[in-house]
Design an enzyme around this catalytic site. Structure first.
Site, short mmCIF file in Angstrom:
data_model
loop_
_atom_site.label_atom_id
_atom_site.label_comp_id
_atom_site.label_asym_id
_atom_site.label_seq_id
_atom_site.Cartn_x
_atom_site.Cartn_y
_atom_site.Cartn_z
N ALA A 38 0.84 -1.21 0.00
CA ALA A 38 0.00 0.00 0.00
C ALA A 38 0.87 1.26 0.00
O ALA A 38 0.59 2.23 -0.72
CB ALA A 38 -0.93 0.00 1.21
N ARG B 283 10.17 -2.98 -8.24
CA ARG B 283 9.91 -4.27 -7.57
C ARG B 283 8.75 -4.94 -8.32
O ARG B 283 7.75 -4.30 -8.61
CB ARG B 283 9.56 -4.07 -6.09
CG ARG B 283 10.72 -3.47 -5.29
CD ARG B 283 10.41 -3.49 -3.80
NE ARG B 283 10.48 -4.83 -3.24
CZ ARG B 283 10.07 -5.13 -2.01
NH1 ARG B 283 9.56 -4.20 -1.23
NH2 ARG B 283 10.17 -6.37 -1.55
N CYS C 271 5.57 -10.35 8.83
CA CYS C 271 5.97 -9.15 8.11
C CYS C 271 5.31 -7.91 8.72
O CYS C 271 4.91 -7.91 9.90
CB CYS C 271 5.67 -9.29 6.63
SG CYS C 271 6.59 -8.12 5.60
N ASP D 102 0.59 -8.84 -1.02
CA ASP D 102 1.15 -8.02 -2.11
C ASP D 102 0.33 -8.19 -3.38
O ASP D 102 0.30 -7.30 -4.23
CB ASP D 102 2.60 -8.41 -2.36
CG ASP D 102 3.46 -7.87 -1.24
OD1 ASP D 102 3.55 -8.53 -0.19
OD2 ASP D 102 3.99 -6.75 -1.39
N ASN E 57 2.35 -13.10 -0.58
CA ASN E 57 2.77 -12.23 0.53
C ASN E 57 4.19 -12.61 0.93
O ASN E 57 4.79 -13.52 0.33
CB ASN E 57 1.80 -12.38 1.71
CG ASN E 57 2.01 -11.32 2.77
OD1 ASN E 57 2.11 -10.14 2.46
ND2 ASN E 57 2.10 -11.72 4.03
N LYS E 58 4.72 -11.93 1.92
CA LYS E 58 6.10 -12.11 2.36
C LYS E 58 6.46 -13.58 2.51
O LYS E 58 5.68 -14.37 3.05
CB LYS E 58 6.28 -11.37 3.70
CG LYS E 58 7.64 -11.44 4.33
CD LYS E 58 8.76 -11.00 3.42
CE LYS E 58 8.56 -9.62 2.85
NZ LYS E 58 9.52 -9.30 1.75
#
Ligand SMILES: O=C(COP(=O)(O)O)[C@H](O)[C@H](O)COP(=O)(O)O
EC number: 5.3.1.29
Length: 323
Positions: free
Chosen positions: A25, A65, A130, A199, A209-210
């Site tokens: 975000a 990224r 995370c 993500d 996600n992480k």
């Protein structure tokens, strides 16, 4: 990088790349603001040059990224607003779209927080992985409702984003137990929910996600602990509706082990994937600002929001499928 990209945009791109700006975000918010700066500072001679400049800036930001879909979604949102035929009109378009995007993002997170807070009961303990502002919005709203929440926070190697989460929870008055990642299973019996961010969420309900999220989710399912993903609709990945997969970022191995230690260890191969994919069967609920969804039904919301798909955010308007 393209010469037309404004130094402020370059700086934002570098800060996203080096993770001074991080989290899906926050990256999206920074990217929208950077495009706004590109527009306000532009001295483009005509509308065509202005559009090309903005697309170059979007590309520079996009190439930082690869995994968080909030980034291309943000760029697309801002660029899509460019409808004028004059430089001044286009400048105004971008400023308005960027401001609207940032305001919507903030509002979505607050709304999502209210939805997620309804899943948390007074006295519950959560486990986090995370640092996710969407996940923390749920805790914040629950605390504001007067609920007592406690947290077991995984440190999240190699970048230790769990430290940011611990600090933020402490500011909210939530008691924190910090653990190393490998202790997660040991503590799952003591928690009522696993609460993570995302993500990207794919059309089949998979959650990106992480790194470590998928292992945590499998363990949580084994222990019967519900896993809740807080992900505003900005995290929905339109490309996955048309079969695209989510690119998992591989980061510098220096984040895992320094050069000196590496030599001492006999130069083993080191891998440093930043994210992983949790299959939908391990996720109990995806909490968005539009309500909560079982992962398998998220595609319905995606179709409603995006139509049948979109191309790269900097593509010529004629080459884009307008949502
Ligand atoms: O995986 C991460 C951050 O990874 P990194 O630290 O590598 O960017 C977060 O869980 C999501 O981005 C969601 O965050 P948010 O809810 O704030 O969008």
């Amino acid at each position: 990088m393209d010469d037309r990209v404004h130094p402020e945009v370059r700086r934002t791109a570098t800060e996203i790349d080096t993770m001074e700006i991080r989290g899906a975000a926050t990256i999206a918010d920074a990217a929208a603001r950077a495009l706004r700066t590109q527009a306000t500072e532009s001295d483009a001679a005509d509308a065509e040059a202005f559009r090309a400049e903005l697309r170059a800036a979007a590309r520079a930001l996009y190439e930082t990224r690869p995994t968080a879909v909030s980034l291309p979604n943000a760029l697309r949102y801002v660029l899509r607003g460019m409808s004028s035929t004059t430089v001044e009109g286009l400048r105004q378009n971008v400023v308005e779209s960027a401001d609207e995007f940032c305001a919507r993002l903030e509002r979505a997170q607050a709304d999502l927080g209210e939805v997620g807070a309804n899943r948390l009961r007074d006295g519950d303990t959560i486990m986090t992985h995370c640092h996710s502002t969407d996940a923390l919005a749920c805790v914040e709203a629950a605390v504001e409702q007067g609920k007592h929440i406690e947290a077991v926070v995984k440190e999240t190697r190699p970048r230790n984003q769990g430290h940011i989460t611990a600090k933020r929870l402490d500011e909210l008055g939530v008691p924190v137990t910090l653990i190393v990642d490998s202790a997660a299973r040991r503590y799952l019996n003591d928690v009522d929910h696993v609460l993570v961010g995302a993500d990207a969420v794919a059309a089949d309900g998979s959650v990106v996600n992480k790194i470590g999220t998928s292992g945590l989710a499998v363990n949580a399912r084994d222990r019967g602990t519900p896993i809740m993903v807080a992900a505003q609709t900005l995290k929905l990945h339109p490309g996955t509706m048309t079969g695209h997969t989510v690119d998992i970022e591989m980061r510098d191995t220096a984040e895992v082990v320094d050069d000196e230690t590496l030599v001492e260890l006999g130069n083993p191969t080191v891998q440093n994937p930043a994210f992983d994919v949790t299959p939908p069967r391990y996720v109990d609920a995806i909490v968005t600002e539009r309500g909560q969804f079982p992962p398998e039904s998220i595609v319905t919301l995606m179709r409603e929001l995006f139509g049948e798909g979109t191309s790269e955010p900097w593509a010529e308007p004629s080459a884009r499928a307008e949502p």
